[in-house]
Design an enzyme around this catalytic site. Sequence first.
Site, PDB file in Angstrom:
ATOM      1  N   SER A  72     -28.260 -16.539  16.043  1.00 40.38           N
ATOM      2  CA  SER A  72     -27.825 -17.349  14.916  1.00 40.38           C
ATOM      3  C   SER A  72     -28.229 -16.617  13.644  1.00 40.38           C
ATOM      4  CB  SER A  72     -28.470 -18.736  14.963  1.00 40.38           C
ATOM      5  OG  SER A  72     -28.116 -19.477  13.813  1.00 40.38           O
ATOM      6  N   LEU A 124       4.018   1.082   2.232  1.00 40.14           N
ATOM      7  CA  LEU A 124       3.306   2.352   2.396  1.00 40.14           C
ATOM      8  C   LEU A 124       1.933   2.334   1.740  1.00 40.14           C
ATOM      9  CD1 LEU A 124       6.361   4.610   1.413  1.00 40.14           C
ATOM     10  CD2 LEU A 124       5.694   3.896   3.719  1.00 40.14           C
ATOM     11  N   GLY A 125       1.331   1.171   1.623  1.00 42.75           N
ATOM     12  CA  GLY A 125       0.023   1.075   0.986  1.00 42.75           C
ATOM     13  C   GLY A 125       0.097   1.455  -0.479  1.00 42.75           C
ATOM     14  N   LYS A 158       1.134   4.000  -1.784  1.00 43.63           N
ATOM     15  CA  LYS A 158       2.334   4.779  -2.121  1.00 43.63           C
ATOM     16  C   LYS A 158       3.547   3.900  -2.410  1.00 43.63           C
ATOM     17  CE  LYS A 158       0.866   8.700   0.753  1.00 43.63           C
ATOM     18  NZ  LYS A 158       1.206   9.523   1.950  1.00 43.63           N
ATOM     19  N   ASP A 205       1.409  -9.893   2.125  1.00 43.31           N
ATOM     20  CA  ASP A 205       2.053 -11.194   1.914  1.00 43.31           C
ATOM     21  C   ASP A 205       2.577 -11.296   0.481  1.00 43.31           C
ATOM     22  OD1 ASP A 205       1.267 -11.810   4.492  1.00 43.31           O
ATOM     23  OD2 ASP A 205      -0.514 -12.920   3.855  1.00 43.31           O
TER      24      ASP A 205
END
Length: 324
Positions: free
Chosen positions: A36, A224-225, A227, A257
């Site tokens: 925990s 493409l991130g 790019k 998104d």
Amino acid sequence: MRIAVSGSIATDHLMTFPGRFADQLVADQLHTVSLSFLVDSLDVRRGGVAANICFGMGRLGARPILVGAAGEDFDEYRAWLDRHGVDTESVRISTTAHTARFVCTTDADHNQIGSFYTGAMSEARQIELQAVAERAGGLDLVCIGADDPEAMIRHTEECRTRGIPFAADFSQQIARMDGDDIRVLTEGATYLFTNEYEKGLVESKTGWSDAEILARVGTRVTTLGAKGVRIDREGEEPIVVGTPEEEAKVDPTGVGDAFRAGFLTGLAWGVSLERAAQVGCMLATLVIETLGTQEYELRRGHFMERFTKAYGDDAAGEVRTHLA
């Protein structure tokens, strides 16, 4: 243009542990782990693929229809989305399960221990798009995002049967799907959304080449991130759109998104594919500069100033006439 977005609706519970998980593990006792962690912080954030996309579309002034399943604990989230221009009347509310939830703890080395509770999301397969279309006065496009896999297949087949154009957007679910499922979800899509890695995975799992996929879909959109994005259509020259300059890189969660939200909104406005991609890249940049997928601000003047700097006066003039 009436656009429905189907997919996951979820809340994220994100916690931070100031130590290192590795320091708490005893090598010869890993078969009986019972731990925990006392955490320093808890962030509860709204999320889910479909909800994130719809939020972005609503902020841009579109009126997207959210299609998905949530629990009776969805009231506050629903009110938030309603206030930001999202039509939530087609969300199915489960009487037995909570809204899907991701619970994750991150340590000082950015290692993570997380669990995803599917919950009400499994009931999305019971949603019929025809009922959504009848309530909305018809549907011009359905974006089928990551969701309960059976729901994704059902929505895709219903779109084909009823002649409703659809966008295929597997994202996180592509890892668990086999080639047969991916072929079912791809065939006949008006738009196919993937990132660069997912593009290769689709080709590998389906056994289809890039050219064979282009012959089966209307438009292939590959993010493409940093790019930007590439848009391919059979027999057409590719369209490549770069990203605006970032003011900071805070958190990449939800960037894909946000791009889809901007791109779909551009389609609803009736602008070109290039312009729609530019709107998507601009919105994605706002998200990467913010902690949380729905925590960014969209101020018209600020948005247009940065959009103009990135894409020029002509592009800005066209978008300005549509932006709420």
